[in-house]
Design a protein around this motif. Structure first.
Motif, PDB file in Angstrom:
ATOM      1  N   ALA A 240       0.831  -1.208   0.000  1.00 47.04           N
ATOM      2  CA  ALA A 240       0.000   0.000   0.000  1.00 47.04           C
ATOM      3  C   ALA A 240       0.863   1.254   0.000  1.00 47.04           C
ATOM      4  O   ALA A 240       0.563   2.236  -0.706  1.00 47.04           O
ATOM      5  N   ILE A 241       1.935   1.250   0.769  1.00 47.32           N
ATOM      6  CA  ILE A 241       2.788   2.433   0.879  1.00 47.32           C
ATOM      7  C   ILE A 241       3.614   2.632  -0.389  1.00 47.32           C
ATOM      8  O   ILE A 241       3.741   3.747  -0.902  1.00 47.32           O
ATOM      9  N   SER A 412      -3.128   5.423   3.016  1.00 49.28           N
ATOM     10  CA  SER A 412      -3.148   6.368   1.890  1.00 49.28           C
ATOM     11  C   SER A 412      -2.207   7.537   2.161  1.00 49.28           C
ATOM     12  O   SER A 412      -1.453   7.969   1.270  1.00 49.28           O
ATOM     13  N   ALA A 413      -2.249   8.058   3.385  1.00 50.50           N
ATOM     14  CA  ALA A 413      -1.358   9.167   3.750  1.00 50.50           C
ATOM     15  C   ALA A 413       0.101   8.726   3.722  1.00 50.50           C
ATOM     16  O   ALA A 413       0.985   9.475   3.281  1.00 50.50           O
ATOM     17  N   ASP A 417       3.208  10.270   1.484  1.00 53.87           N
ATOM     18  CA  ASP A 417       4.451  10.675   2.145  1.00 53.87           C
ATOM     19  C   ASP A 417       5.647   9.962   1.514  1.00 53.87           C
ATOM     20  O   ASP A 417       6.698  10.566   1.264  1.00 53.87           O
ATOM     21  N   TYR A 418       5.479   8.672   1.245  1.00 58.62           N
ATOM     22  CA  TYR A 418       6.554   7.882   0.644  1.00 58.62           C
ATOM     23  C   TYR A 418       6.952   8.456  -0.722  1.00 58.62           C
ATOM     24  O   TYR A 418       8.140   8.679  -1.001  1.00 58.62           O
ATOM     25  N   ILE A 419       5.982   8.706  -1.572  1.00 60.81           N
ATOM     26  CA  ILE A 419       6.258   9.231  -2.911  1.00 60.81           C
ATOM     27  C   ILE A 419       6.944  10.586  -2.819  1.00 60.81           C
ATOM     28  O   ILE A 419       7.926  10.868  -3.537  1.00 60.81           O
ATOM     29  N   LEU A 435       7.981   4.343   7.601  1.00 66.70           N
ATOM     30  CA  LEU A 435       6.534   4.448   7.408  1.00 66.70           C
ATOM     31  C   LEU A 435       5.801   3.170   7.810  1.00 66.70           C
ATOM     32  O   LEU A 435       4.652   3.228   8.264  1.00 66.70           O
ATOM     33  N   LEU A 436       6.433   2.024   7.656  1.00 74.79           N
ATOM     34  CA  LEU A 436       5.817   0.785   8.143  1.00 74.79           C
ATOM     35  C   LEU A 436       5.629   0.857   9.652  1.00 74.79           C
ATOM     36  O   LEU A 436       4.563   0.514  10.177  1.00 74.79           O
TER      37      LEU A 436
END
Length: 449
Positions: A240-241, A412-413, A417-419, A435-436
């Motif tokens: 998802a991330i 989703s957030a 943030d990752y991108i 982020l995980l």
């Protein structure tokens, strides 16, 4: 509120158009009904109800009048509004289909106990697990008429292009570890498109935490702190991330139409809504081949899959003729030949032992190619998978919705943030690791509140 208004307006319009069958007695019994079978397509249950009205109903002086066909979320809201006499709500229907979670909201004492209208022989005809799901506080308030489970659906046409370019295979769809890795590969290969959608995150964790040896619902709420939850969470969250696993609202069937996703886990009944072609953004269309697979598992887990599906409820009436009429219809729709006609047309599973055996001992009797694939996939699971019903606890429906919204919103957030951070030049694996951890903590804290 707007959805409720539309729901009730629909009922008012339909009341004027339905229930006008030929009277066969001077005083026929008319039972109004709301149900959820076919809100986006032609309703297989309406077809069966028409048959009942023209045969057994005509013979018995009973008319079933369908006044609403909707989805399970909308029917829950409407039933609760009507049960509580909220402003603008219409009267409760005599019959309705819903999940057990609405029973206590409506009031168990207001619902018919089907046990009083079934002989021991009739009760024993049902699949035990399906009948047991409708028993609340010792009362059989939900009669099973159809059940479903979840499968993996694939747009094989587009997947084959992906496979030809990357060397991946369909076998990688069968286990979640490799399936989620495919999501990331597809995202990169496609230039940022999502490959896969899980229609119900709550179901995903319920069955996979169980398969890994844990328990998702503990003390009346989701337990997100177990090792089994983390084991199920991390590969899913990575997909998802990174991108490739859809975290948007709505059902996969809508994104399937435009190839915004090319695979999904959803109800067997979802086959009704998966078109044989896709429409691209430039308004061109392409015919596609659909493939169906058993529900994926984790490599080291016991195979578990959801047992789902609404059941038939009847409001208890002071007019005993209405109660008996409801029972006559409930028995008729679950008789072998009628139940098989209904479930095969709608992608569900039959609810009696003899109908279940008849279907899976002779799948070749199913002429429709997509239905044949669907029941073939279920047959591969039958006998080796454990079937897990949705647990019923205080405010379980609300807890399920809250968990779904929370998980999707946080993931989703995290994807955005990752991108953003990768585009700034940050190390992808370092960002992913952070982020995980942070997304898991956020979801745990949000559910605990």
């Amino acid at each position: 509120m707007k959805k409720l208004c539309i729901f009730f307006l629909t009922i008012i319009l339909l009341v004027g158009m339905t229930g006008c069958g030929n009277k066969v007695t001077n005083d026929p019994i008319t039972l109004t009904m709301w149900h959820v079978y076919g809100s986006q397509t032609e309703s297989p249950l309406n077809v069966m109800i028409d048959e009942f009205n023209q045969t057994k109903g005509k013979e018995s002086g009973i008319v079933i009048s369908v006044v609403s066909v909707t989805n399970s979320t909308a029917i829950d809201d409407a039933l609760i509004a009507s049960a509580n006499n909220e402003p603008g709500a219409v009267p409760m229907p005599d019959l309705f289909t819903a999940y057990p979670r609405v029973a206590e909201e409506i009031g168990l004492d207001r619902l018919l106990d089907w046990s009083g209208y079934l002989s021991e022989e009739e009760r024993s005809a049902y699949v035990d697990e399906f009948l047991a799901e409708g028993v609340i506080d010792g009362r059989l308030v939900m009669l099973p008429i159809a059940k479903s489970t979840e499968l993996l659906f694939l747009n094989k046409t587009i997947f084959d292009r992906f496979a030809a370019d990357t060397g991946v295979s369909e076998e990688e769809l069968l286990h979640f570890e490799s399936l989620f890795a495919l999501c990331c590969q597809y995202y990169d290969w496609s230039g940022g498109a999502e490959m896969f959608q899980i229609n119900d995150f709550y179901h995903y964790f319920l069955v996979n935490v169980s398969g890994l040896g844990g328990q998702f619902i503990r003390n009346g709420k989701p337990d997100l702190c177990s090792a089994e939850f983390e084991q199920a969470y991390l590969p899913m969250a990575r997909a998802a991330i990174h991108g490739g696993l859809c975290t948007g609202d709505g059902y996969a069937s809508d994104r399937w139409k435009t190839a915004e996703v090319i695979s999904n886990i959803g109800s067997t009944a979802g086959m009704l809504y998966l078109r044989d072609y896709v429409t691209y953004q430039d308004n061109t269309t392409e015919e596609i081949e659909t493939a169906v697979y058993p529900y994926p598992t984790f490599s080291d887990a016991s195979p578990v899959v959801i047992q789902r599906g609404t059941g038939l409820f009847s409001m208890k009436s002071e007019d005993e003729r209405k109660n008996r009429a409801a029972a006559i219809f409930g028995k008729w729709i679950t008789q072998k030949e009628h139940n098989l006609d209904f479930v095969i047309a709608s992608g569900y599973l039959p609810v009696t032992e003899n109908a279940f055996s008849a279907l899976f001992s002779n799948i070749d009797m199913i002429e429709n190619e997509k239905s044949h694939m669907l029941y073939g996939a279920v047959d591969q699971m039958y006998g080796s998978y454990s079937f897990c019903p949705l647990p019923l606890y205080d405010a379980s429906g609300e807890a399920q919705s809250r968990f779904e919204e929370t998980a999707k919103s946080i993931l989703s957030a995290a994807h955005r943030d990752y991108i953003s951070r990768i585009e700034r030049g940050d190390d992808p694996e370092t960002v992913m690791s952070e982020l995980l951890d942070s997304s898991l903590s956020e979801i745990q804290e949000a559910v605990e509140r």
